[in-house]
Structure formats: structure tokens, C-alpha cells
Scaffold this active site. Structure first.
Site: not given
Ligand code: ZN
Length: 149
Positions: A69, A72
Site C-alpha cells: 500500500c 501506507c
């Protein structure tokens, strides 16, 4: 008011009694010797996660993330800086939703990054999407009762 906090070690899961008079930032786990607040939010497994929420007395902020991600990864340094600002009054941890899929499912995670704030064993707030350090700190402080921070 309690005179001590119960702090769950992120490494071994031991519950440490920490007097409120003691500076938490240099406290070590009585069982394994790891620093209780390293300034680096630790990735925990599902068992340790449940202990942090269920057995510790501090509010807990968890960042649910995954290695693939992008947002993230972008948020990771901001989250780490937020830990330096918020610990040891709040416990900051990370949960890898790839490694701990059933724990993430139990939390009803729909998108990542998602941050969830717990206090007294209950979820009190949740937010999705990457945030800056200042946004994280302000978001946490806006949801916590004043006596907890
Ligand atoms: Zn320990």
C-alpha cells in the site's frame, strides 16, 4: 484515578505496571527487557493486538497497513513522528493486514491505511487515508477525554 498504568510489552506481551510518577519513555519491560516505548511504533500480531486493547490501560492507536500500500508507506514516517509526540500517554502500534488477515477482518477494515483509536477496550474513533503528523496528533487529541492525555 489509578496510580499506575498497565503497559503491555509489544515484544513479549507481558503486562508491566508503570507508576504514573515514572517517566514512561525510558521504562523497560520487566520480562524481556525491551523498551516499553521505543519511539518506533511496533508491528504486533493478533494476539499482542488483543492484549494491547484488552489488558493495557492506555489508549491505543493502531495503524492498519499493508506492504503493498503506497499511501501506507508514505504515512509511515508521519506515524512514527506522531508516536514521539503521543507516547507514553498513548500506545501506538501497527497491524499488518496481510500478515494478520483475520484480525483485520474482525476490525471490519475496508481500506488502508486505517487508524483506529481504542480506549477502555472500546473503539472510540476511526479514520481512513494517509495523514500528516500534525493531523494524526490533532485527530487523536480531539477524540480523547482530556484526563487521558
Ligand atoms: Zn517484554
Amino acid at each position: 484515578m489509578t496510580q499506575e498504568n498497565l503497559v503491555v510489552c509489544t515484544k513479549c506481551g507481558a503486562i508491566n505496571r508503570l507508576p504514573l510518577t515514572r517517566k514512561g519513555s525510558d521504562a523497560k519491560c520487566g520480562k524481556c527487557g525491551a523498551r516499553l516505548f521505543s519511539g518506533h511504533p511496533e508491528n504486533v500480531d493478533a494476539v499482542n493486538f488483543d492484549r494491547q486493547i484488552g489488558r493495557g490501560s492506555l489508549p491505543v492507536l493502531v495503524d492498519v497497513w499493508a506492504p503493498w500500500c503506497g499511501p501506507c508507506k508514505m504515512m509511515a514516517p508521519a506515524y512514527e513522528a506522531a508516536a514521539k509526540a503521543l507516547e507514553p500517554n498513548i500506545r501506538l502500534i501497527k497491524l499488518n493486514s496481510d500478515a494478520e488477515q483475520s484480525a483485520a477482518a474482525k476490525l471490519g477494515i475496508r481500506g488502508i491505511p486505517t487508524m483506529i483509536l481504542f480506549h477502555h477496550q472500546r473503539e472510540i474513533a476511526r479514520t481512513s487515508g494517509a495523514m500528516s503528523t500534525g493531523q494524526i496528533v490533532n485527530w487523536v487529541r480531539s477524540h480523547l477525554p482530556t484526563d487521558a492525555s
